[in-house]
Design an enzyme around this catalytic site. Structure first.
Site, PDB file in Angstrom:
ATOM      1  N   LEU A 122      43.870  43.443  32.387  1.00 53.25           N
ATOM      2  CA  LEU A 122      45.099  42.762  32.796  1.00 53.25           C
ATOM      3  C   LEU A 122      44.827  41.699  33.858  1.00 53.25           C
ATOM      4  CD1 LEU A 122      47.367  45.933  33.190  1.00 53.25           C
ATOM      5  CD2 LEU A 122      47.577  44.174  31.397  1.00 53.25           C
TER       6      LEU A 122
ATOM      7  N   SER B  46      43.366  42.668  37.391  1.00 52.98           N
ATOM      8  CA  SER B  46      42.606  43.930  37.278  1.00 52.98           C
ATOM      9  C   SER B  46      41.271  43.847  38.017  1.00 52.98           C
ATOM     10  CB  SER B  46      42.373  44.285  35.802  1.00 52.98           C
ATOM     11  OG  SER B  46      41.679  43.246  35.139  1.00 52.98           O
TER      12      SER B  46
ATOM     13  N   LYS C  19      38.708  41.248  36.963  1.00 51.90           N
ATOM     14  CA  LYS C  19      37.690  40.663  36.071  1.00 51.90           C
ATOM     15  C   LYS C  19      36.861  39.584  36.775  1.00 51.90           C
ATOM     16  CE  LYS C  19      40.788  39.143  33.161  1.00 51.90           C
ATOM     17  NZ  LYS C  19      42.015  39.558  33.902  1.00 51.90           N
ATOM     18  N   SER C  20      37.551  38.622  37.382  1.00 49.77           N
ATOM     19  CA  SER C  20      36.831  37.498  38.025  1.00 49.77           C
ATOM     20  C   SER C  20      35.980  38.002  39.174  1.00 49.77           C
ATOM     21  CB  SER C  20      37.816  36.487  38.619  1.00 49.77           C
ATOM     22  OG  SER C  20      38.470  35.832  37.613  1.00 49.77           O
TER      23      SER C  20
ATOM     24  N   SER D  97      41.852  38.447  27.296  1.00 55.41           N
ATOM     25  CA  SER D  97      41.530  38.744  25.886  1.00 55.41           C
ATOM     26  C   SER D  97      42.311  39.980  25.426  1.00 55.41           C
ATOM     27  CB  SER D  97      40.027  38.905  25.665  1.00 55.41           C
ATOM     28  OG  SER D  97      39.367  39.632  26.677  1.00 55.41           O
TER      29      SER D  97
END
Ligand SMILES: Nc1ncnc2c1ncn2[C@@H]1O[C@H](COP(=O)(O)OS(=O)(=O)O)[C@@H](OP(=O)(O)O)[C@H]1O
Ligand SMILES: Nc1ncnc2c1ncn2[C@@H]1O[C@H](COP(=O)(O)OP(=O)(O)O)[C@@H](O)[C@H]1O
Length: 218
Positions: free
Chosen positions: A35, A38, A40-41, A125
């Protein structure tokens, strides 16, 4: 793939294995999915920094950044390329635009990987099929799907860009997790419980995986 356009695939003189031998590690794609908010980066960048510190060759492809150029929105393209081009090639957040976003990124990540680089991608994604299609373009073991499993309540609390607030207020339509779907991976290579641990601890888990599979040796 059918070929009705007289386009021919060329094998390159320098093989992938030559590049990997020179670098001392394998090329692969570490595909972070989860999300907005969340982590990710943060994880992709922390991992990149860690790998770089070990003199390994990695590169980050990140949602917000890629959407500034390769996958720019129609409004970003309009002034230079005109209306028709912008409508045809610009990408937003509809299901079909997200599909094309992921298809293009998958192709770029594969080029990185073939060049012996550890490509770290950080895109929501949200659709399983889109991720699986990227996986299907790669060799076994090359695509490492990492589910950044942070509960939406935590993502919404973090809300670093104020997007959940806007989505709740109805100012953004089709926001992932609010009024747009997120399909969790069914069998990712790794699941990171990213609401509970520090980025450093989570990156340790990814590095352990890469070492166990002999993709890197630290
Ligand atoms: N409608 C909607 N839904 C989700 N996210 C939105 C939306 N509109 C803008 N944003 C911002 O775009 C970033 C996600 O882009 P991605 O390319 O990763 O999205 S996707 O993979 O095509 O679904 C996402 O970044 P992250 O927060 O880093 O995930 C948001 O900043
Ligand atoms: N493991 C973590 N623990 C605590 N906060 C985190 C963690 N990972 C990321 N964050 C914070 O959460 C917010 C969203 O992280 P980000 O990496 O931008 O997420 P995404 O790329 O998935 O949208 C940022 O403010 C970031 O500092």
């Amino acid at each position: 793939m059918t070929n009705d356009t007289n386009v021919t695939w060329h094998e390159h003189q320098v093989a992938r294995s030559d590049r990997e031998a020179m670098k001392g590690h394998k090329g692969c794609v570490v595909w972070f999915t989860g999300l907005s908010g969340s982590g990710k980066s943060t994880l992709a960048n922390t991992l990149d920094h860690r790998l770089h510190g070990h003199r390994l060759h990695s590169a980050v492809l990140d949602g917000d950044n890629v959407r500034h150029a390769l996958n720019a929105s129609p409004s970003m393209l309009r002034s230079v390329h005109g209306d028709d081009f912008a409508e045809r090639f610009g990408l937003g957040f509809s299901a079909i635009d997200r599909e094309e976003n992921i298809r293009r990124i998958g192709a770029v990540a594969q080029l990185f990987s073939q060049a012996g680089i550890i490509a770290l991608t950080a895109f929501i994604s949200p659709y399983r099929q889109d991720r699986d299609r990227v996986r299907a373009t790669m060799a076994p073991g090359e695509f490492i799907e990492v589910f950044v499993d942070t509960p939406i309540e935590i993502c919404e609390q973090r809300d670093p860009k104020g997007l959940y607030k806007k989505a709740r207020a109805g100012e953004i339509k089709g926001f992932t997790g609010i009024d747009d779907p997120y399909e969790q991976p069914l069998s990712p290579e790794l699941t990171l419980y990213a609401g509970q641990k520090s980025p450093g601890e989570l990156v340790d888990e990814v590095i352990q995986y890469l070492q166990e599979r002999e993709i890197v040796r630290l």
